[in-house]
Write a protein that holds these residues in place. Structure first.
Motif, PDB file in Angstrom:
ATOM      1  N   GLY A   1    -134.591 -35.494  -9.852  1.00  0.00           N
ATOM      2  CA  GLY A   1    -133.590 -34.996  -9.437  1.00  0.00           C
ATOM      3  C   GLY A   1    -133.373 -36.313  -9.289  1.00  0.00           C
ATOM      4  N   VAL A   2    -133.927 -37.958  -8.975  1.00  0.00           N
ATOM      5  CA  VAL A   2    -133.209 -39.311  -9.499  1.00  0.00           C
ATOM      6  C   VAL A   2    -132.949 -39.978 -10.240  1.00  0.00           C
ATOM      7  CG1 VAL A   2    -133.488 -41.130  -8.116  1.00  0.00           C
ATOM      8  CG2 VAL A   2    -134.396 -38.893  -7.118  1.00  0.00           C
ATOM      9  N   MET A   3    -134.046 -40.005 -11.215  1.00  0.00           N
ATOM     10  CA  MET A   3    -133.223 -40.249 -12.747  1.00  0.00           C
ATOM     11  C   MET A   3    -132.603 -39.443 -13.757  1.00  0.00           C
ATOM     12  SD  MET A   3    -137.589 -42.191 -13.634  1.00  0.00           S
ATOM     13  CE  MET A   3    -138.108 -40.894 -14.502  1.00  0.00           C
ATOM     14  N   ILE A   4    -132.759 -38.179 -13.283  1.00  0.00           N
ATOM     15  CA  ILE A   4    -131.764 -38.037 -14.241  1.00  0.00           C
ATOM     16  C   ILE A   4    -129.908 -37.622 -14.171  1.00  0.00           C
ATOM     17  CG2 ILE A   4    -131.061 -35.796 -15.206  1.00  0.00           C
ATOM     18  CD1 ILE A   4    -134.210 -34.573 -15.795  1.00  0.00           C
TER      19      ILE A   4
ATOM     20  N   VAL B   1    -135.623 -36.185 -20.362  1.00  0.00           N
ATOM     21  CA  VAL B   1    -133.918 -35.019 -21.053  1.00  0.00           C
ATOM     22  C   VAL B   1    -132.852 -36.455 -22.108  1.00  0.00           C
ATOM     23  CG1 VAL B   1    -132.820 -33.958 -18.752  1.00  0.00           C
ATOM     24  CG2 VAL B   1    -133.077 -36.350 -19.587  1.00  0.00           C
ATOM     25  N   SER B   2    -132.854 -35.618 -22.787  1.00  0.00           N
ATOM     26  CA  SER B   2    -131.745 -37.125 -23.978  1.00  0.00           C
ATOM     27  C   SER B   2    -130.237 -36.294 -24.643  1.00  0.00           C
ATOM     28  CB  SER B   2    -132.415 -36.312 -25.336  1.00  0.00           C
ATOM     29  OG  SER B   2    -132.141 -35.214 -25.713  1.00  0.00           O
TER      30      SER B   2
ATOM     31  N   LEU C   1    -135.114 -39.822 -22.317  1.00  0.00           N
ATOM     32  CA  LEU C   1    -135.409 -40.744 -20.889  1.00  0.00           C
ATOM     33  C   LEU C   1    -136.896 -39.220 -20.202  1.00  0.00           C
ATOM     34  CD1 LEU C   1    -134.910 -41.657 -18.071  1.00  0.00           C
ATOM     35  CD2 LEU C   1    -133.510 -40.180 -17.273  1.00  0.00           C
ATOM     36  N   SER C   2    -138.316 -39.962 -20.285  1.00  0.00           N
ATOM     37  CA  SER C   2    -139.156 -39.958 -20.053  1.00  0.00           C
ATOM     38  C   SER C   2    -139.779 -39.382 -18.521  1.00  0.00           C
ATOM     39  CB  SER C   2    -140.457 -40.038 -20.904  1.00  0.00           C
ATOM     40  OG  SER C   2    -141.578 -39.336 -20.859  1.00  0.00           O
ATOM     41  N   MET C   3    -139.517 -38.503 -17.815  1.00  0.00           N
ATOM     42  CA  MET C   3    -140.046 -38.524 -16.990  1.00  0.00           C
ATOM     43  C   MET C   3    -141.824 -38.885 -16.396  1.00  0.00           C
ATOM     44  SD  MET C   3    -136.830 -37.970 -16.034  1.00  0.00           S
ATOM     45  CE  MET C   3    -137.271 -36.264 -16.546  1.00  0.00           C
ATOM     46  N   THR C   4    -142.413 -38.482 -17.712  1.00  0.00           N
ATOM     47  CA  THR C   4    -143.505 -38.478 -17.266  1.00  0.00           C
ATOM     48  C   THR C   4    -144.008 -39.618 -17.113  1.00  0.00           C
ATOM     49  OG1 THR C   4    -143.860 -36.175 -18.270  1.00  0.00           O
ATOM     50  CG2 THR C   4    -146.325 -37.408 -18.126  1.00  0.00           C
ATOM     51  N   SER C   5    -143.734 -40.647 -18.436  1.00  0.00           N
ATOM     52  CA  SER C   5    -143.749 -41.410 -18.486  1.00  0.00           C
ATOM     53  C   SER C   5    -143.315 -42.608 -18.032  1.00  0.00           C
ATOM     54  CB  SER C   5    -144.038 -41.852 -20.477  1.00  0.00           C
ATOM     55  OG  SER C   5    -142.983 -41.993 -20.885  1.00  0.00           O
TER      56      SER C   5
END
Length: 508
Positions: A231-234, A331-332, A365-369
């Motif tokens: 919810g912040v990075m995207i 997301v990309s 963009l990877s939230m996991t890594s």
């Protein structure tokens, strides 16, 4: 004596300038054409929904599938597709559903919404602009209505066109400077501000009932919004790399939909000097950028507070912490100039030529890594084509015997031409020079490093010829040379492929 005076009068008649040739008329014509540049517009919207409910107890009837014992069952809203989770709550309250420990098959709902907008503009003569905007959204829900609270799991995907051209031409940076990127640094620097914006929505929010902090109001000391949360990075990612960001939505609203375009201009072939060389001469440009959420799923412990903001249970502490509803891994943004600049030419001798420069970029963009992967490709394509019409490769001379008029026994031969199947011989030669690179940028440390990439040169030749109405012969040759950017992980490779192929068509 009479005197006679004479006078000579010279009269010159010049035609008045035609209205079409006057400057004011041309200006008015261009202005009118510009105002009427929209040639056609099409809007397509589809909304497909499906609801599958196991364990439905009442028998259906013959009219719209309804049973009229104690009211319409399952209801006209179900018959005409106006259903959702509210219908499941209503059906359960009225005792229409079999709620038993032996039945654990959940009710499933799916919805697919597709919006496509296309327009063709011709602002000037021989200039054509095609605009396109699409938005695709898929939602799936699995509701276990047989349990208290009706636990629901939601999944789906999302994509829409956008414009990310602002950072498309930024250089990737050099290895000695750590592949620094001002856009990436801007994105990382904005995470703190976006975290504060998300946290501000929880001011005075009560913790959900049934949690360890039920009855208390939100306190950041008990656990707050992570700067690396989806919810912040995207939202920060969309605001930095696209032109439709600045909100806090993971799935942008319809108002953020932006068009992509294709532009072509063919007026140069009408110039007098160009007519002597070219039959057609077209300049082309195309741009496409799509934001995609590949897949997402809802948190099982999520409890909504308001407008997409809620709480989930922290695995380590068991306390509720602020979170959005969905667990989004990646997301990309897939961006391409295909081509950035392109020229298609047809010479007066039917030789065709094509020169294109293409650019592509994929941001993942990877939230996991907690990394941003940046893949770039630059292609230069040069192609030639030529068609030899009505070529008879396997012709044979044909003679016809005729009898002489004087003597029936004397025979003479007469040439009448050639026989065989004539077809077009199509020749094609293409050169491609490609440069590819992939960078991984770590969000926490701001360290960027190259992971792969190569320089490739490809030469392709193909010739096809129809031997008959049913058989086509094709000869091809392909050579590709790849030189890696990182020699420690791979080595130069050259591949060659050549041969013949025969295609049979039996349905003519």
């Amino acid at each position: 004596m009479l005197s006679q005076d004479t006078a000579r009068l010279k009269l010159t008649v010049s035609p008045r300038k035609r209205t079409e040739e006057q400057g004011w008329y041309k200006a008015l014509q261009y202005a009118t054409r510009f105002l009427m540049m929209v040639r056609n517009v099409s809007v397509n919207y589809t909304d497909k929904q499906n609801l599958n409910v196991p364990g439905f107890l009442p028998n259906v009837g013959d009219y719209f599938g309804q049973n009229n014992s104690g009211g319409l069952q399952p209801g006209l809203d179900f018959a005409f597709g106006f259903t959702g989770e509210d219908w499941l709550y209503k059906a359960k309250d009225k005792g229409w559903l079999l709620c038993s420990d032996d039945l654990v098959t959940p009710a499933t709902m799916s919805q697919n919404r597709n919006l496509s907008i296309r327009a063709t503009l011709e602002p000037f003569k021989d200039v054509k602009i095609d605009l396109s905007a699409t938005r695709n959204e898929t939602k799936n829900s699995s509701v276990q209505f047989m349990f208290d609270g009706m636990p629901t799991t939601r999944t789906g995907s999302f994509s829409m066109t956008t414009i990310s051209i602002g950072s498309a031409f930024e250089k990737t940076g050099s290895p000695d400077k750590g592949y620094k990127s001002k856009t990436f640094e801007k994105f990382v620097g904005s995470l703190a501000a976006y975290r504060d914006r998300v946290e501000a929505n929880y001011a005075g929010a009560p913790y959900p009932a049934g949690s360890a902090l039920a009855g208390q109001t939100f306190d950041p000391a008990n656990g707050t919004v992570s700067p690396y949360a989806a919810g912040v990075m995207i939202p920060a990612f969309l605001d930095t790399y696209t032109s439709g960001g600045s909100g806090l939505e993971i799935f942008p609203k319809l108002s953020a939909l932006l068009p992509n375009w294709t532009v072509s201009y063919g007026g140069l072939a009408k110039l007098p000097k160009m007519k002597k060389v070219f039959k057609s001469f077209n300049l082309n440009h195309a741009y496409k950028s799509v934001y995609t959420v590949g897949s997402y799923s809802s948190f099982t412990s999520y409890q909504e507070y308001m407008n997409g903001f809620g709480f989930v249970t922290d695995v380590a502490t068991g306390s509720p912490v602020p979170s959005c509803e969905f667990d989004v891994s990646t997301v990309s943004i897939n961006e391409s100039f295909s081509p950035l600049v392109g020229v298609d030419m047809t010479f007066v001798n039917n030789l065709t030529a094509k020169v294109e420069y293409r650019k592509t970029r994929v941001l993942t963009l990877s939230m996991t890594s907690q990394q941003l992967s940046e893949s770039r490709s630059n292609d230069l394509v040069i192609g030639f084509g030529y068609k030899i019409s009505n070529l008879n490769l396997f012709s044979s001379k044909k003679t016809v015997k005729t009898k002489s008029k004087r003597t029936a026994s004397n025979e003479t031969t007469k040439k009448t031409g050639s026989s065989g199947f004539a077809s077009d011989l199509n020749l094609r030669l293409d050169f491609t020079i490609r440069n590819q690179s992939v960078l991984n940028r770590d969000i926490a440390t701001l360290i960027s490093q190259a992971t792969s990439g190569n320089n490739a040169i490809q030469v392709s030749f193909a010739a096809d010829y129809a031997l008959s109405k049913y058989v086509t012969l094709t000869a091809y040759y392909d050579r590709q040379k790849n030189k890696p950017l990182l020699t420690s992980s791979s080595y130069p490779v050259t591949t060659q492929d050549f041969g013949f192929s025969i295609k049979f068509i039996l349905n003519r």
